[in-house]
Design a protein around this motif. Structure first.
Motif, PDB file in Angstrom:
ATOM      1  N   THR A   2      35.029 -31.445  56.923  1.00 21.89           N
ATOM      2  CA  THR A   2      35.089 -31.837  55.526  1.00 21.89           C
ATOM      3  C   THR A   2      34.015 -32.875  55.278  1.00 21.89           C
ATOM      4  O   THR A   2      33.884 -33.836  56.012  1.00 21.89           O
ATOM      5  CB  THR A   2      36.462 -32.421  55.171  1.00 21.89           C
ATOM      6  OG1 THR A   2      37.442 -31.413  55.402  1.00 21.89           O
ATOM      7  CG2 THR A   2      36.524 -32.854  53.733  1.00 21.89           C
ATOM      8  N   GLU A   3      33.242 -32.639  54.245  1.00 16.32           N
ATOM      9  CA  GLU A   3      32.171 -33.563  53.905  1.00 16.32           C
ATOM     10  C   GLU A   3      32.584 -34.379  52.702  1.00 16.32           C
ATOM     11  O   GLU A   3      33.330 -33.919  51.855  1.00 16.32           O
ATOM     12  CB  GLU A   3      30.886 -32.796  53.584  1.00 16.32           C
ATOM     13  CG  GLU A   3      30.395 -32.002  54.761  1.00 16.32           C
ATOM     14  CD  GLU A   3      29.030 -31.408  54.508  1.00 16.32           C
ATOM     15  OE1 GLU A   3      28.236 -32.030  53.807  1.00 16.32           O
ATOM     16  OE2 GLU A   3      28.783 -30.323  55.034  1.00 16.32           O
ATOM     17  N   ASP A 113      34.978 -29.109  51.968  1.00 18.03           N
ATOM     18  CA  ASP A 113      34.449 -28.464  53.168  1.00 18.03           C
ATOM     19  C   ASP A 113      33.313 -27.516  52.781  1.00 18.03           C
ATOM     20  O   ASP A 113      33.539 -26.494  52.149  1.00 18.03           O
ATOM     21  CB  ASP A 113      35.563 -27.696  53.882  1.00 18.03           C
ATOM     22  CG  ASP A 113      35.109 -27.091  55.189  1.00 18.03           C
ATOM     23  OD1 ASP A 113      33.924 -27.239  55.560  1.00 18.03           O
ATOM     24  OD2 ASP A 113      35.954 -26.463  55.861  1.00 18.03           O
ATOM     25  N   SER A 115      31.072 -26.631  55.326  1.00 18.35           N
ATOM     26  CA  SER A 115      30.534 -26.325  56.649  1.00 18.35           C
ATOM     27  C   SER A 115      30.081 -24.879  56.801  1.00 18.35           C
ATOM     28  O   SER A 115      29.261 -24.581  57.659  1.00 18.35           O
ATOM     29  CB  SER A 115      31.571 -26.661  57.735  1.00 18.35           C
ATOM     30  OG  SER A 115      32.729 -25.864  57.568  1.00 18.35           O
TER      31      SER A 115
END
Length: 160
Positions: A2-3, A113, A115
């Motif tokens: 998660t960013e 997220d 990714s």
């Protein structure tokens, strides 16, 4: 993974039915410094000081409104790329300047997220999402423009 994505402060007419500028909104006093906010559509929210318990303070409502507006404004861009069931949390946690009794900065932080995207697709999606927020987030656009707030008007209640 998660960013955390930080954005500044939007829902297009196609996304939802937008209330007219004259749809009634009001608050009614419940007790000492506590109120309930209402909309003509039947929504309600409890408002008061933090010590009143399960209520939102007016400043918290402003922050929640900003976060929700940014989320709603960017929702279509994220859903198109990540799917309709994507998850995000948007935080606005900037501190209050107690001496001036105001929030000098309001930063929206998306926890989302990304990714599954490569760097190029990620950058493109974030640019599109930010443009959507800048274009359509009424709350953010209002705050950035420095909305005028005339003095309160005091009126005698009308009898029904």
């Amino acid at each position: 993974m998660t960013e955390q994505i930080t954005t500044s402060s939007a829902t297009s007419a196609a996304d939802a039915v937008t209330p007219s500028p004259t749809d009634p909104l009001w608050v009614e006093r419940n007790g000492i410094r506590t109120y309930t906010g209402f909309s003509a559509r039947g929504a309600r929210v409890e408002i008061g000081p933090a010590e009143a318990g399960a209520v939102f303070t007016p400043g918290e409502l402003m922050k929640v409104a900003l976060a929700a507006c940014a989320g709603m404004s960017s929702d279509r861009a994220f859903a198109r790329r990540l799917g309709d069931d994507y998850k995000t949390t948007i935080r606005v946690e900037d501190p209050k300047d107690m001496a001036e009794d105001r929030y000098p900065v309001l930063t929206e932080k998306f926890e989302i997220d990304l990714s599954m995207l490569d760097d190029e697709d990620r950058a493109k999606l974030l640019t599109i999402a930010q443009r959507s927020i800048d274009k359509a987030c009424t709350v953010g656009r209002t705050l950035k423009a420095g909305a005028q707030i005339p003095n309160a008007q005091f009126e005698q209640p009308t009898e029904d």
